[in-house]
Design an enzyme around this catalytic site. Structure first.
Site, PDB file in Angstrom:
ATOM      1  N   ASP A 190       0.820  -1.206   0.000  1.00 45.29           N
ATOM      2  CA  ASP A 190       0.000   0.000   0.000  1.00 45.29           C
ATOM      3  C   ASP A 190       0.856   1.257   0.000  1.00 45.29           C
ATOM      4  OD1 ASP A 190       0.725   0.468   2.584  1.00 45.29           O
ATOM      5  OD2 ASP A 190      -1.272   0.167   3.445  1.00 45.29           O
ATOM      6  N   ILE A 191       0.191   2.364  -0.225  1.00 46.22           N
ATOM      7  CA  ILE A 191       0.891   3.656  -0.346  1.00 46.22           C
ATOM      8  C   ILE A 191       1.125   4.203   1.066  1.00 46.22           C
ATOM      9  CG2 ILE A 191       0.723   5.992  -1.293  1.00 46.22           C
ATOM     10  CD1 ILE A 191      -1.247   4.739  -3.406  1.00 46.22           C
ATOM     11  N   GLU A 233      -6.120   2.191  -0.813  1.00 46.64           N
ATOM     12  CA  GLU A 233      -4.793   2.397  -1.391  1.00 46.64           C
ATOM     13  C   GLU A 233      -3.966   1.125  -1.309  1.00 46.64           C
ATOM     14  OE1 GLU A 233      -5.816   3.388   1.478  1.00 46.64           O
ATOM     15  OE2 GLU A 233      -4.229   3.524   2.985  1.00 46.64           O
TER      16      GLU A 233
END
Lengths: 315, 332
Positions: A190-191, A233
């Site tokens: 994920d970001i 995300e």
């Protein structure tokens, strides 16, 4: 009613039937050619009678049709061909400017044996059906269904697989693995600090960041790999036939590419990083959920370890 | 001294038909056997001069029976009476010691000629009906009609392709809606197209044929059909259609000929192309009822080709079908 009248009527009906009738002898010379055939070909019965079918219509796939006809001659058995095999056996153009749906007429053909007095198959009859409307609507339906299917499994924002379809793929891969025993590795990532991106630059900028990550991801995938958007995300990738060391190489390349990336949104340059967790499928993993959970655990470890890094489950 | 003759056939209807075809005024003592094992017992007991022997039977089939005679040095005069009319079937049984081969449905004149050739005593006695005592149920009749029809289909395939088709005893069942669903669903799991449907109707009997290729090995079908081009989806469709034309067409013709009717056949539908099995299941699941099904499993010797032909009759047809069968049984 006399037999003569009945015979005359039968001929009249055959002549006017909206179905093509062609009788051929063993040398494929035309013996009967009804009104439907006259009208669609522009050739009258007297013009074609006694002529070789394939000489008159070089467009007809000769070898194909002869093969079907031979078995009818040999076995005294009917044969059927459908438009999915050969769409246009006779090269007849669409004749309806308004309601016509295709350039050429789609045809189904039945070949029936005609026996002589001695019981031998001396001739065959081709019955030609115009199935253009059916063929066109079936094709349209098939393509609409394919499009629907594609839409129903695609995530709108990223055009990656959506979560539902991606998980189906993971299940399938998990089962395939159990049979084949090959190595595959699951990557979840994920970001980092995505909430801050949203808070600082706004949601449209957050979307732009997610799209940019998806693009980088897609460019780094092989055809066989399966990527999806797992949540807001968070992303998931199954790397087929790939062990953990090779998957780590993939993960690190992805991480470095993202790190070097600048997304420009509303004249603002946004930089960010990703964290990745990897889990190679091991024999003791019971189902696809546990596989995902292992990769998630490795991802958590990467976060704990300071983000912008890749961790392999169990290492 | 009458000639002792045994009719060996697993089908009660066939036993009845063969008994009826025997010359009515000949001096014959007739017994029956339902499979090769029973016939073998009678021969061992020295109770058989002439044996009329079927090929496709459970327990011990005709080939095995002939082999057993050879192995035990028994030599009854055997005439094979079979629905399996492939050239190779005839050749094989003659090699195994049978003296003659007659095809079903049996022609009384041919049977009389064959018996005469074997030198069977034709001394006249008062005419007898030999089939009166035999009771036959309908399922058995359907099986025998299917047996003869599939033999004719196999014969066409064998002659066209120069192969030997291995024929089983056909299955006749009332098929539950759920079983039909399962059969259809099984075709969905393959990557390649593997099923063809074709409707038929005539003289009050209607239904649909479903031909399913199990583990469709198109490489083998291509080898069989002498196809040398590239084996893509188009070629596979062609091969599938060619095989379906023969197996479905010939089998329906075989049934129609026996019942003395004619079927019209609709255009075939290939499942999985523009007709999705899941859509069929969704649209029809509520409509399907228990239905009469004849199931024939064809295999081709030396090839990896195995297909099931299912003939599903509509509920409306069954009464008419039964009537035709009753007529077949009573025909003098």
């Amino acid at each position: 009613m006399s037999t003569m009248t009945e015979f005359h009527w039968t001929l009249e009906v055959l002549q006017n039937l909206d179905v093509g009738l062609v009788v051929l002898d063993r040398d494929y010379q035309i013996q009967v050619w009804n009104g439907f055939m006259e009208n669609h070909s522009g050739l009258s019965a007297s013009e074609v009678r006694g002529h070789d079918l394939f000489a008159l219509f070089p467009e007809i796939p000769e070898e194909w049709l002869k093969h079907k006809a031979q078995t009818v001659f040999l076995l005294n058995n009917r044969a059927f061909t459908i438009w999915e095999q050969q769409p246009h056996v006779f090269p007849f153009r669409n004749y309806r400017p308004i309601t016509g749906t295709a350039e050429f007429m789609y045809q189904n053909i039945t070949i029936i044996p005609l026996t002589s007095m001695s019981g031998e198959v001396s001739h065959i009859c081709l019955i030609v059906y115009d199935v253009t409307d059916i063929a066109v609507s079936k094709q349209a339906l098939t393509s609409a269904n394919q499009q629907l299917e594609r839409l129903s499994r695609t995530d709108r924002l990223t055009e990656l697989n959506n979560r539902g379809y991606w998980e189906e793929c993971v299940v399938r891969e998990f089962r395939r693995q159990q049979r084949s025993g090959q190595k595959s590795t699951l990557v979840m990532f994920d970001i980092d600090h995505f909430k801050q991106v949203n808070d600082r630059y706004g949601h449209p900028a957050g979307d732009a960041v997610i799209r940019a990550v998806s693009q980088v991801l897609r460019r780094n995938l092989r055809d066989s790999d399966i990527a999806g958007r797992y949540g807001g995300e968070e992303f998931g990738v199954v790397l087929i036939n790939t062990d953990a060391p090779s998957a780590l190489y993939f993960a690190e390349r992805l991480r470095k590419t993202v790190q070097a990336l600048t997304v420009t949104h509303d004249d603002q340059a946004i930089q960010f990083t990703i964290s990745l967790g990897l889990a190679e499928l091991a024999a003791e993993v019971e189902d696809h959920k546990e596989w995902i959970a292992r990769a998630d655990k490795a991802l958590y470890q990467a976060k704990e370890g300071g983000r912008n890094r890749s961790c392999v489950f169990g290492e | 001294m009458p000639t002792r003759l045994v009719i060996c056939d697993d089908s009660g209807m066939a036993r009845k038909q063969i008994a009826r075809a025997l010359p009515p005024q000949w001096d014959l003592h007739v017994e029956f056997a339902a499979d090769g094992r029973e016939a073998l017992e009678l021969v061992r007991a020295g109770r058989v001069d002439v044996l009329l022997l079927d090929l496709t039977m459970p327990v011990m089939d005709g080939y095995e029976t002939l082999q057993a005679f050879k192995a035990e040095g028994l030599a009854p005069k055997v005439i094979v009476v079979s629905g399996d009319v492939q050239p190779n079937a005839r050749k094989r049984v003659l090699e195994l010691g049978a003296l003659d081969f007659l095809k079903k449905p049996l022609d009384p004149a041919q049977l009389e000629q064959a018996l005469t050739r074997l030198g069977v005593n034709a001394a006249p006695v008062p005419e007898v009906r030999r089939d009166l005592a035999l009771q036959v149920d309908f399922r058995d009749c359907y099986r025998e009609v299917a047996n003869v029809a599939m033999g004719q289909a196999a014969d066409l395939l064998a002659r066209l392709l120069d192969v030997f088709v291995i024929l089983p005893v056909p299955n006749v069942n009332m098929l539950e809606a759920g079983e039909l669903q399962m059969a259809l669903k099984s075709t969905e799991d393959y990557d390649t197209i593997s099923a063809v449907c074709q409707g038929y109707i005539g003289s009050g009997i209607a239904g649909e044929a479903l031909l399913i290729f199990n583990d469709a090995s198109f490489k083998d079908i291509a080898r069989l059909m002498n196809f040398h081009g590239k084996l893509d989806a188009t070629a596979e469709l062609e091969l599938l259609m060619d095989t379906a034309n023969i197996l479905i067409g010939a089998c329906l013709k075989g049934i129609a000929d026996q019942l003395d009717i004619r079927f019209s056949q609709g255009h075939p539908t290939v499942l999985g192309r523009h007709c999705k099995v899941s859509d069929l299941l969704a649209a029809n699941a509520g409509r399907w009822r228990e239905t009469l099904a004849i199931e024939i499993n064809y295999r081709i010797e030396d090839y990896n080709i195995n297909c099931d032909l299912l003939l599903l009759f509509t509920a409306d047809s069954i009464q008419t079908f039964n009537g035709k069968i009753a007529h077949l049984l009573d025909a003098a």
